[in-house]
Design a protein around this motif. Structure first.
Motif, PDB file in Angstrom:
ATOM      1  N   ASP A  45      15.233  -3.900 -16.119  1.00 27.55           N
ATOM      2  CA  ASP A  45      15.375  -4.379 -14.742  1.00 27.55           C
ATOM      3  C   ASP A  45      15.036  -3.155 -13.716  1.00 27.55           C
ATOM      4  N   GLU A  46      15.300  -2.078 -14.068  1.00 25.88           N
ATOM      5  CA  GLU A  46      15.003  -0.792 -13.165  1.00 25.88           C
ATOM      6  C   GLU A  46      13.322  -0.727 -12.914  1.00 25.88           C
ATOM      7  N   ARG A  47      12.801  -0.937 -14.140  1.00 22.30           N
ATOM      8  CA  ARG A  47      11.434  -0.816 -13.985  1.00 22.30           C
ATOM      9  C   ARG A  47      10.745  -1.876 -13.299  1.00 22.30           C
ATOM     10  N   ARG A  48      11.326  -3.140 -13.394  1.00 26.94           N
ATOM     11  CA  ARG A  48      10.637  -4.164 -12.534  1.00 26.94           C
ATOM     12  C   ARG A  48      11.092  -3.808 -11.039  1.00 26.94           C
ATOM     13  N   LYS A  49      12.182  -3.321 -10.616  1.00 28.37           N
ATOM     14  CA  LYS A  49      12.402  -3.054  -9.275  1.00 28.37           C
ATOM     15  C   LYS A  49      11.629  -1.954  -8.690  1.00 28.37           C
ATOM     16  N   MET A  50      11.220  -0.985  -9.786  1.00 30.65           N
ATOM     17  CA  MET A  50      10.330   0.176  -9.148  1.00 30.65           C
ATOM     18  C   MET A  50       8.957  -0.248  -9.082  1.00 30.65           C
ATOM     19  N   LEU A  51       8.375  -1.166 -10.021  1.00 30.11           N
ATOM     20  CA  LEU A  51       7.008  -1.980  -9.818  1.00 30.11           C
ATOM     21  C   LEU A  51       6.905  -2.709  -8.247  1.00 30.11           C
ATOM     22  N   ASP A  52       8.009  -3.338  -8.264  1.00 24.38           N
ATOM     23  CA  ASP A  52       8.045  -4.109  -6.890  1.00 24.38           C
ATOM     24  C   ASP A  52       7.850  -3.271  -5.582  1.00 24.38           C
ATOM     25  N   GLN A  53       8.588  -2.068  -5.703  1.00 24.99           N
ATOM     26  CA  GLN A  53       8.697  -1.066  -4.584  1.00 24.99           C
ATOM     27  C   GLN A  53       7.007  -0.528  -4.622  1.00 24.99           C
ATOM     28  N   ILE A  54       6.649  -0.064  -5.610  1.00 21.46           N
ATOM     29  CA  ILE A  54       5.171   0.523  -5.694  1.00 21.46           C
ATOM     30  C   ILE A  54       4.223  -0.403  -5.155  1.00 21.46           C
ATOM     31  N   ALA A  55       4.343  -1.606  -5.505  1.00 19.55           N
ATOM     32  CA  ALA A  55       3.587  -2.560  -5.159  1.00 19.55           C
ATOM     33  C   ALA A  55       3.572  -2.862  -3.241  1.00 19.55           C
ATOM     34  N   ALA A  56       4.933  -2.933  -2.932  1.00 16.09           N
ATOM     35  CA  ALA A  56       4.915  -2.981  -1.567  1.00 16.09           C
ATOM     36  C   ALA A  56       4.239  -1.646  -0.899  1.00 16.09           C
ATOM     37  N   MET A  57       4.452  -0.396  -1.123  1.00 14.14           N
ATOM     38  CA  MET A  57       3.914   0.688  -0.730  1.00 14.14           C
ATOM     39  C   MET A  57       2.341   0.449  -0.685  1.00 14.14           C
ATOM     40  N   ASN A  58       2.019   0.318  -1.895  1.00 16.07           N
ATOM     41  CA  ASN A  58       0.418   0.230  -2.037  1.00 16.07           C
ATOM     42  C   ASN A  58      -0.046  -0.960  -1.121  1.00 16.07           C
ATOM     43  N   ASP A  59       0.616  -1.879  -0.809  1.00 12.92           N
ATOM     44  CA  ASP A  59       0.086  -2.879   0.059  1.00 12.92           C
ATOM     45  C   ASP A  59      -0.173  -2.333   1.557  1.00 12.92           C
ATOM     46  N   LEU A  60       1.063  -1.547   1.938  1.00 13.35           N
ATOM     47  CA  LEU A  60       0.496  -0.814   3.340  1.00 13.35           C
ATOM     48  C   LEU A  60      -0.384   0.016   3.239  1.00 13.35           C
ATOM     49  N   SER A  61      -0.745   0.542   2.108  1.00  9.20           N
ATOM     50  CA  SER A  61      -2.039   1.543   2.006  1.00  9.20           C
ATOM     51  C   SER A  61      -3.020   0.783   2.117  1.00  9.20           C
ATOM     52  N   PHE A  62      -3.224  -0.432   1.394  1.00  6.94           N
ATOM     53  CA  PHE A  62      -4.426  -1.264   1.533  1.00  6.94           C
ATOM     54  C   PHE A  62      -4.454  -1.874   2.782  1.00  6.94           C
ATOM     55  N   ARG A  63      -3.475  -2.491   3.431  1.00  8.48           N
ATOM     56  CA  ARG A  63      -3.501  -2.650   4.992  1.00  8.48           C
ATOM     57  C   ARG A  63      -4.384  -1.766   5.771  1.00  8.48           C
ATOM     58  N   GLU A  64      -4.104  -0.438   5.541  1.00  7.17           N
ATOM     59  CA  GLU A  64      -4.678   0.657   6.446  1.00  7.17           C
ATOM     60  C   GLU A  64      -6.068   0.986   5.988  1.00  7.17           C
ATOM     61  N   PHE A  65      -6.258   1.064   4.728  1.00  4.64           N
ATOM     62  CA  PHE A  65      -7.811   1.413   4.199  1.00  4.64           C
ATOM     63  C   PHE A  65      -8.508   0.582   3.529  1.00  4.64           C
TER      64      PHE A  65
END
Length: 484
Positions: A247-267
């Motif tokens: 469950d902790e790995r799942r939450k971590m991946l969701d947070q990473i995906a969210a942060m990477n989406d911010l980067s994608f929107r910028e670059f």
């Protein structure tokens, strides 16, 4: 907001912009997981190319490529030439060699003494194909094989020749065949990659294999081959740390995906979303890979079929069995490299050992797929990067000769996946040096493999640095005579 993004020079059209604008941060992260190509960054023309695949009804769904790294001699395997025995020790006629380019290992030789095979040959099956005595198991399935004796290539040294077969170019940084198929067709199993790589080492002289051979090149990183190892962890770094729960790995991946989406929107860099997709694939593989690599449930009949080495991780036999399990589970392209075929000397001894390594397991793979009803939809390929000369390298000795590299004519075999069975295609001259009929170039071979998978090799392209690339570069024709 739309004006600001456009002013930043991002490569977005109005349709893509509006679709992405409607997504919040959480839904964007979720969308990248549920629809992997949502933020792929492909152009509309590339989307159209992908939407058209397959271009026609495929005969094969997947490929298992048993690459014999180092180049096995066709003259000790599938191309029987009794004239070489008759003319043992005589110099190769210049009219046959015709000034062919030589490697640095034989360029200084004044004589090129002919040497026939140390091993006996017999004809087998309804096809009456000639098979060497060191491949008895292959001989038993000869009527399932399509043996091509007229392959030829351009490269004369191992690295460029091997790279040419795998990527369609002699230089690096091009996508491998498995990556092209991953890009074009994807995987049949969302819990496993489309492209897997297995390595084994025989007892003969080895030539190295490098990660560039299963590289994604300029394609998204999601299309790179995933290498399996013979260690306790078949895929390295796949397990969660001991202190982390699922469950902790799942939450971590969701947070990473969210942060990477911010980067994608910028670059707007497709590599960002490709990275997220790789994280997600690794997460899904955590349950799929242990099951796939567990052979404890295989019946005794299968262990006997492949031989006892199939229980030893990292052996050729074990990798053949694993290749069947991966393919059966929906992996699109399984690439197996077996090293040790570089016999410049001591060929009779070394090649006999190499053949013993691979013969039973290669034949077992065909038999296993056939009895499971999978051979018709699985293309199996066996062969190396070029052939071997009909003359001896260095001093000639009956029991201890060697052969140099020979790109002009060599043999491979294929089975299943829509190729004709019980067929011998192409022929070399009586010296086994030049092709006498039905030549097949590396690009022809690649075009034919793609055709069997329902792909027009001229239409599977990717635009990079202003040019459209494809596996077959600017040549290649489908060898229709090989297709059932």
């Amino acid at each position: 907001m739309e004006k600001e993004i456009l002013e930043q020079g991002l490569n977005l059209n109005r349709r893509k912009f509006l679709s992405r604008l409607s997504l919040g941060l959480g839904s964007a992260a979720l969308g990248s997981l549920l629809v992997p190509d949502l933020f792929s960054g492909r152009s509309e023309s590339e989307d159209a190319i992908m939407a058209a695949l397959p271009h026609f009804a495929p005969k094969a769904k997947r490929v298992i490529y048993l690459f014999q790294n180092g180049a096995p001699s066709q003259l000790e395997s599938f191309d029987y030439k009794p004239l070489l025995q008759k003319n043992y020790g005589q110099d190769l006629p210049e009219s046959i060699r015709m000034g062919q380019r030589l490697t640095g290992m034989t360029a200084g030789q004044e004589k090129f003494p002919l040497v026939g095979s140390y091993f006996d040959f017999q004809q087998y099956g309804e096809s009456r194909a000639w098979i060497s005595s060191i491949f008895p198991h292959t001989a038993s399935i000869v009527d399932d094989l399509c043996i091509v004796k007229s392959m030829h290539t351009e490269a004369i040294n191992h690295d460029p020749a091997l790279t040419f077969f795998q990527t369609g170019a002699q230089v690096g940084n091009r996508p491998s065949m498995g990556s092209w198929l991953s890009y074009g067709l994807g995987s049949e199993n969302s819990n496993l990659p489309a492209f897997c790589v297995l390595l084994s080492r025989g007892k003969g002289n080895g030539q190295g294999v490098y990660s560039k051979l299963w590289s994604n090149g300029f394609l998204d990183a999601t299309h790179q081959g995933v290498q399996f190892s013979n260690s306790e962890d078949p895929v390295l770094y796949l397990k969660d740390p001991k202190s982390m729960s699922r469950d902790e790995r799942r939450k971590m991946l969701d947070q990473i995906a969210a942060m990477n989406d911010l980067s994608f929107r910028e670059f707007n860099d497709p590599a960002i979303t490709a990275k997220v997709q790789q994280y997600e694939m690794a997460y899904r593989m955590q349950t799929a890979v242990p099951e796939i690599t567990d052979v404890s449930k295989e019946p005794d009949s299968i262990i006997k079929l492949y031989g006892p080495d199939c229980l030893v991780p990292g052996t050729y036999a074990a990798n053949c069995l694993l290749a069947r399990k991966l393919s059966e589970s929906g992996v699109r392209f399984v690439q197996l490299y077996h090293q040790g075929w570089d016999q410049h000397d001591n060929l009779p001894n070394q090649m006999a050992m190499q053949a013993k390594d691979v013969d039973q397991a290669s034949a077992a793979l065909i038999t296993d797929l056939k009895q499971r009803g999978l051979l018709d939809e699985t293309l199996v390929i066996w062969g190396g990067e070029f052939g071997r000369t009909n003359y001896c390298q260095g001093k000639i000795q009956v029991e201890n000769y060697g052969r140099d590299h020979h790109p002009r004519a060599f043999s491979i075999w294929m089975a299943g996946g829509g190729v004709k069975s019980g067929m011998v295609y192409g022929e070399t001259d009586e010296f086994g040096y030049n092709i006498a009929e039905n030549p097949v170039h590396v690009h022809d071979f690649q075009a034919t493999v793609l055709h069997l998978l329902g792909i027009d090799h001229e239409k599977l392209t990717y635009k990079h640095l202003g040019r459209r690339y494809r596996l077959t570069d600017v040549s290649g024709k489908v060898v229709k005579d090989l297709i059932a």
